[in-house]
Design an enzyme around this catalytic site. Structure first.
Site, PDB file in Angstrom:
ATOM      1  N   CYS A  92       0.846  -0.984   0.113  1.00  0.00           N
ATOM      2  CA  CYS A  92      -0.044   0.642  -0.329  1.00  0.00           C
ATOM      3  C   CYS A  92       0.844   1.296  -0.299  1.00  0.00           C
ATOM      4  O   CYS A  92       0.035   2.581  -0.198  1.00  0.00           O
ATOM      5  CB  CYS A  92      -0.395  -0.153   1.220  1.00  0.00           C
ATOM      6  SG  CYS A  92      -2.003  -1.476   0.902  1.00  0.00           S
ATOM      7  N   HIS A 382     -10.375   1.955  -0.837  1.00  0.00           N
ATOM      8  CA  HIS A 382      -8.532   1.579  -1.350  1.00  0.00           C
ATOM      9  C   HIS A 382      -7.790   1.083  -1.617  1.00  0.00           C
ATOM     10  O   HIS A 382      -7.723  -0.256  -1.168  1.00  0.00           O
ATOM     11  CB  HIS A 382      -8.163   1.357   0.788  1.00  0.00           C
ATOM     12  CG  HIS A 382      -6.522   0.837   0.460  1.00  0.00           C
ATOM     13  ND1 HIS A 382      -5.861   1.929  -0.027  1.00  0.00           N
ATOM     14  CD2 HIS A 382      -6.091   0.025   1.452  1.00  0.00           C
ATOM     15  CE1 HIS A 382      -4.467   1.344   0.812  1.00  0.00           C
ATOM     16  NE2 HIS A 382      -4.499   0.423   0.934  1.00  0.00           N
ATOM     17  N   CYS A 412       0.265   3.107   6.218  1.00  0.00           N
ATOM     18  CA  CYS A 412       0.905   2.073   6.631  1.00  0.00           C
ATOM     19  C   CYS A 412       1.265   0.949   5.255  1.00  0.00           C
ATOM     20  O   CYS A 412       0.236   1.133   4.338  1.00  0.00           O
ATOM     21  CB  CYS A 412      -0.090   1.390   7.634  1.00  0.00           C
ATOM     22  SG  CYS A 412      -1.475   1.240   7.444  1.00  0.00           S
TER      23      CYS A 412
END
Lengths: 425, 307
Positions: A92, A382, A412
C-alpha cells in the site's frame, strides 16, 4: 546538474473515482484504469505529446503479463512515447513511494518532471493455477521429448484445477491484515466507538469535499462512476454501530464499516522542478519536502503489522527539526480506523515513545480537527497502490487552498512497512 | 528391563548405498503379523538392542530432493542444507537398524518422542559426508520403553552434525520411571517461558495431503502419516503430520535468526491430525506449535540455542 537539491513541486493530480470490488470496474484491467487516470492528468495539464522525465507507478496485485505495466500505460496514453517508465511495488506504500522516487530524481536534477502513481484491481485479479498443476505444467514445459512432456501429466488430478486467487494474508504469519490489526487494536485498547466515529468523519468529510467541488479537478469520471462508490453520505454513527465484527472474533471491534473495502481504482500525480513548472505556466500546489520509509519486525519482534508509520514519522520529524504538532493538516491513511487510532495512541504513549522509538518525550497528540479533512480511505475506498496518489494530490490542493501550510502524510503497508512524507505550500 | 541372556556384541556394518525405505517399511510391518517375530529375519523378538553401528560414507545431496524438501518444509532454497534435511538422509539407516532381525521392536507403531539436532557448522549441498548411526540402550518409561537413535555426520573425520531421536515403544510401563514432562522440559523460568505463554507468531494451515507430500521428499512413508485409512488401521483417527516435518517447519520459520552452529531440541507432545490449522509461537529461542484455539494444548515444544 545543479549544485544542491532542487525544490520539487507537486503540480496536481488526477484519479478515477474508486469503485467497489466486482462492480463498475469489474472488466477494467490495471492498465485500463491507469491509462484513464494518466490521460486525465495529461489533459488537465496540457501535456499531450510531451516527453516527461519519467513515469513511475505500480500495482500490488499484478498479472505476470503486466511486467511492464507503467511503460505499456505510457505507450497507450497521450504522453510522448519517448517518456520512460518503470514499475515499483511496495504494497500500500507503492503510490507514495513512486511519487517519492520521482521527487528525488527531480531534486537531484536527473529529471525535470515526472508522474508518480499507482493502480489496483481486486476484480480483475491475477488468478493462478494451483501449485501442483503449476509444477506439472512447468515440468512438462521442461521436457525435451514428447514422452518427457507428457509424463508429468500422469501426476494430474482433477482437484488440481481449483484456481489459486491471490491471498489476502501475510505469508509469514498466515493472518490477514485485518486479523493483524485486530490484535494491535486490542493491545492499544482501541474502542469500537472511536473507530466508528473516525469512519463517520471520513464519510462526512469526503461527502462535503464533493459537495463543495473540491474534487472537481482531482477526479475524472470513468465507466459511469463520478464519485467514489464506497462513499455513504447518509451514514450515521447509529448505522455503523449495527454492523457485525469481521475481524478479531465475536468480541471484535472491527467491522466492514470501519475497515476499508476491497476496491478498484488508479491515481496519478504530476511533479516538476520550479523551473519546469514556470516554463509550462503551471502553478505548484505544494512542495514535496521529504519522505521516510520504515519497517518493523511484526514476525518475531512483537510489533504490530501496520505500526511502521509510527516509527517513520519521528525519524522524519527529527531530520527536519519539526514537532508532530507543527503541521496544519494530517493525512493518515485509513487502512482500518483501528490502525489510525493505534498510531495516534502510540505517539501519545510515553512508554512506547521511550522504549520503541528511543525518545525522551512522547510525540504527543494532534489536533483531530486537522486530520483527514477531506475524507480518506474508509470513505473513498482503498485500491492499494492508488491510495498514495489520491492522498498527495488531495493534501497538496488542500494546502494550496488554505493559502499555505505544512502537511503530514502517513501510509501503512503490508510486510510491516510504512511510507510517510511532508508537503508544504 | 527385558531379560537378557548375554550382552550384545558391538558390530559395525558399512553400507555401500542408502537402503530403500519402501522395502524396509514392508519389512517393518511384518512384526504386526502375529507370530512373525519368531522368524529370524523379522524384528520384534530380541530383548536388547543390538550394538550395531551402521555407516554410509560419501553421502551426496540430490539437489532436486533438497529443493522439494525445502519447499514442503518452508525453507529458503540455499546452497547449505537445513539441519533437519541431514536427518532425512540418515533416516534410511534408522529404518535399517530397526528392521534388523535382532531388533527388539517393530518399527511401525513406534512413537517419536524427542529429537535433538546439533549443527556445528552448516553442511554445503555439494559436500560429501559420512553418516554413522547407532542405538543407545533401552530406557524405562511410564508408558513403555524408550530408546534413542544417535546419528552423526562427519566430513573428513570432523564431526559437523549430530542427531538424537528418542522413540517410545508403547507397552507395559515402568511407573517408577521419571515422568517425561519433568525430565525433558524444565519448568518455566523468567528467561524460558512455558510453551503456552509464548507469543503467537503465525497461523499454519496444513493440508490433508501433507503427510504424503513430506513422505515423498523424506522417504518416511510410515502409514500413520499417509492416509486416514492407513492411520486408522494403526489406531489414529486421521493421518498425522510427521514430527520431523513439524520440527523442520519451526526451524524454517526461525531461519533468519539461526546462528551457524546451534542445537535445536524438540519434544513431540501430541500428534497433529490432518488437515489442521495450528498456531506457531516463539520468543528468544523457545518455540511451540499449539492448538490454534487452546494455547495449553501443545503439539510440539522446543528450543534453539547457540552451539
Amino acid at each position: 546538474m545543479t549544485a544542491g537539491p532542487r525544490r520539487v513541486a507537486v503540480i496536481g493530480g488526477n484519479r478515477i473515482p474508486f469503485a467497489r470490488s466486482n462492480s463498475k470496474y469489474a472488466h477494467a484491467s490495471n492498465q485500463d484504469m491507469l491509462t484513464a487516470a494518466l490521460d486525465g492528468l495529461v489533459a488537465r495539464y496540457g501535456l499531450e505529446g510531451e516527453r516527461l522525465g519519467e513515469v513511475v507507478a505500480g500495482a500490488v496485485l499484478k498479472h505476470s503479463r503486466d511486467f511492464n505495466l507503467t511503460r505499456e500505460t505510457v505507450l497507450g496514453s497521450r504522453l510522448a512515447p519517448e517518456t520512460p517508465a518503470y514499475d515499483i511495488q511496495q504494497a500500500c506504500g507503492t503510490g507514495l513511494q513512486a511519487i517519492n522516487l520521482i521527487a528525488n530524481k527531480i531534486a537531484l536534477g536527473q529529471i525535470d518532471s515526472g508522474i508518480g502513481g499507482g493502480v489496483d484491481t481486486t476484480s480483475d485479479a491475477p488468478i493462478a493455477v494451483g501449485e501442483e498443476l503449476r509444477q506439472i505444467l512447468l515440468d512438462a514445459n521442461r521436457g525435451r521429448s514428447t514422452q518427457d512432456k507428457l509424463k508429468p501429466f500422469l501426476r494430474f488430478r482433477p482437484q488440481h484445477l481449483a484456481p489459486a486467487p491471490p491471498r489476502n494474508e501475510e505469508p509469514r504469519t498466515g493472518l490477514s491484515m485485518g486479523e493483524h490489526q485486530a490484535r494491535t487494536g486490542a493491545e492499544w485498547g482501541i474502542t469500537r466507538e472511536a473507530q466508528d466515529e473516525l469512519t463517520y468523519s471520513s464519510h462526512k468529510n469526503l461527502a462535503a469535499a464533493y459537495e463543495r467541488g473540491f474534487n472537481d479537478d482531482l477526479v475524472t469520471p470513468y465507466l459511469g462512476l463520478e464519485r467514489d462508490q464506497n462513499l455513504r453520505a447518509d451514514t450515521s454513527i447509529e448505522k455503523l454501530a449495527k454492523l457485525k465484527p469481521v475481524f478479531g472474533g465475536k468480541s471484535g471491534t472491527m467491522t466492514a464499516g470501519n475497515s476499508t473495502p476491497l476496491s478498484d481504482g488508479a491515481a496519478t500525480v504530476l511533479l516538476g522542478s520550479e523551473e519546469w513548472a514556470e516554463e509550462h505556466r503551471l502553478t505548484p500546489l505544494a512542495w514535496f519536502v521529504d519522505a521516510e520509509t520504515a519497517a518493523v519486525d511484526y514476525v518475531n519482534g512483537r510489533e504490530g503489522l501496520l505500526m511502521a508509520p509510527a516509527y517513520a514519522v519521528p525519524r522524519m520529524l527529527a531530520r527536519n527539526g519539526l514537532r508532530l504538532q507543527e503541521f496544519d493538516l494530517y493525512e493518515v491513511h485509513e487502512a482500518f480506523a483501528s490502525q489510525v487510532l493505534s498510531t495516534l495512541k502510540a505517539w501519545e504513549d510515553p512508554a512506547f515513545c521511550q522504549t520503541r522509538l528511543g525518545l525522551d518525550q512522547p510525540l504527543g497528540s494532534i489536533d483531530r480537527s486537522k486530520l483527514n479533512v477531506n475524507g480518506s480511505s474508509l470513505a473513498a475506498g482503498h485500491p492499494f497502490a492508488a491510495t498514495g496518489g489520491r492522498i498527495v494530490a488531495s493534501l497538496a490542493k488542500a494546502l494550496h487552498e488554505r493559502g499555505g501550510g505544512r502537511g503530514l502524510i502517513s501510509i501503512c503497508a503490508a510486510g510491516g512497512q510504512g511510507v510517510v512524507a511532508i508537503l508544504e505550500a | 528391563m527385558a531379560t537378557a541372556s548375554k550382552a550384545p556384541r558391538a558390530t559395525t556394518r558399512r553400507l555401500s548405498s542408502p537402503p530403500g525405505t519402501l522395502g524396509l517399511y514392508a519389512k517393518a510391518a511384518l512384526p504386526l503379523i502375529p507370530g512373525a517375530s519368531n522368524l529370524p529375519f523379522v524384528a520384534g523378538a530380541g530383548g536388547r538392542i543390538p550394538r550395531t553401528t551402521l555407516t554410509l560414507d560419501g553421502v551426496r545431496t540430490d539437489r532436486d530432493q533438497l529443493a522439494a524438501y525445502d519447499r514442503v518444509c518452508g525453507f529458503t532454497l540455499r546452497d547449505e542444507l537445513p539441519s533437519t534435511f541431514v536427518h532425512v538422509q540418515a533416516f534410511p539407516l534408522h529404518m535399517a537398524l530397526m528392521t534388523d532381525g535382532k531388533f527388539p521392536f517393530g518399527a511401525v507403531g513406534l512413537v517419536h518422542l524427542r529429537n535433538r539436532i546439533t549443527q556445528l557448522r552448516p553442511l554445503g549441498a555439494d559436500e560429501r559426508y559420512d553418516l554413522r548411526v547407532h542405538t543407545m540402550p533401552i530406557q524405562p518409561h511410564p508408558k513403555g520403553k524408550t530408546f534413542t537413535i544417535v546419528s552423526e555426520a562427519h566430513v573428513d573425520g570432523e564431526l559437523v552434525w549430530q542427531d538424537a531421536s528418542t522413540m517410545l515403544r508403547r507397552g507395559k510401563g515402568d511407573t517408577s520411571a521419571p515422568k517425561p514432562s519433568k525430565r525433558q522440559s524444565p519448568p518455566a523460568t523468567p528467561t524460558c517461558p512455558a510453551p503456552s505463554e509464548l507469543p503467537f507468531v503465525a497461523l499454519w494451515k496444513l493440508g490433508g495431503d501433507l503427510g504424503r507430500r513430506y513422505g515423498a521428499v523424506s522417504g518416511d512413508r510410515n502409514p500413520i502419516h499417509m492416509h486416514a485409512y492407513s492411520a486408522k488401521l494403526l489406531g489414529f483417527p486421521k493421518a498425522i503430520a510427521h514430527g520431523m516435518w513439524t520440527k523442520a517447519r519451526c526451524l524454517a520459520a526461525l531461519e533468519s535468526t539461526l546462528p551457524d552452529a546451534y542445537t535445536v531440541d524438540v519434544t513431540f507432545k501430541r500428534p497433529i491430525l490432518l488437515p489442521a490449522k495450528v498456531a506457531f509461537a516463539a520468543e528468544d529461542g523457545s518455540f511451540a506449535v499449539r492448538n490454534r484455539k487452546d494455547d495449553t494444548k501443545i503439539h510440539l515444544e522446543g528450543t534453539v540455542t547457540a552451539a
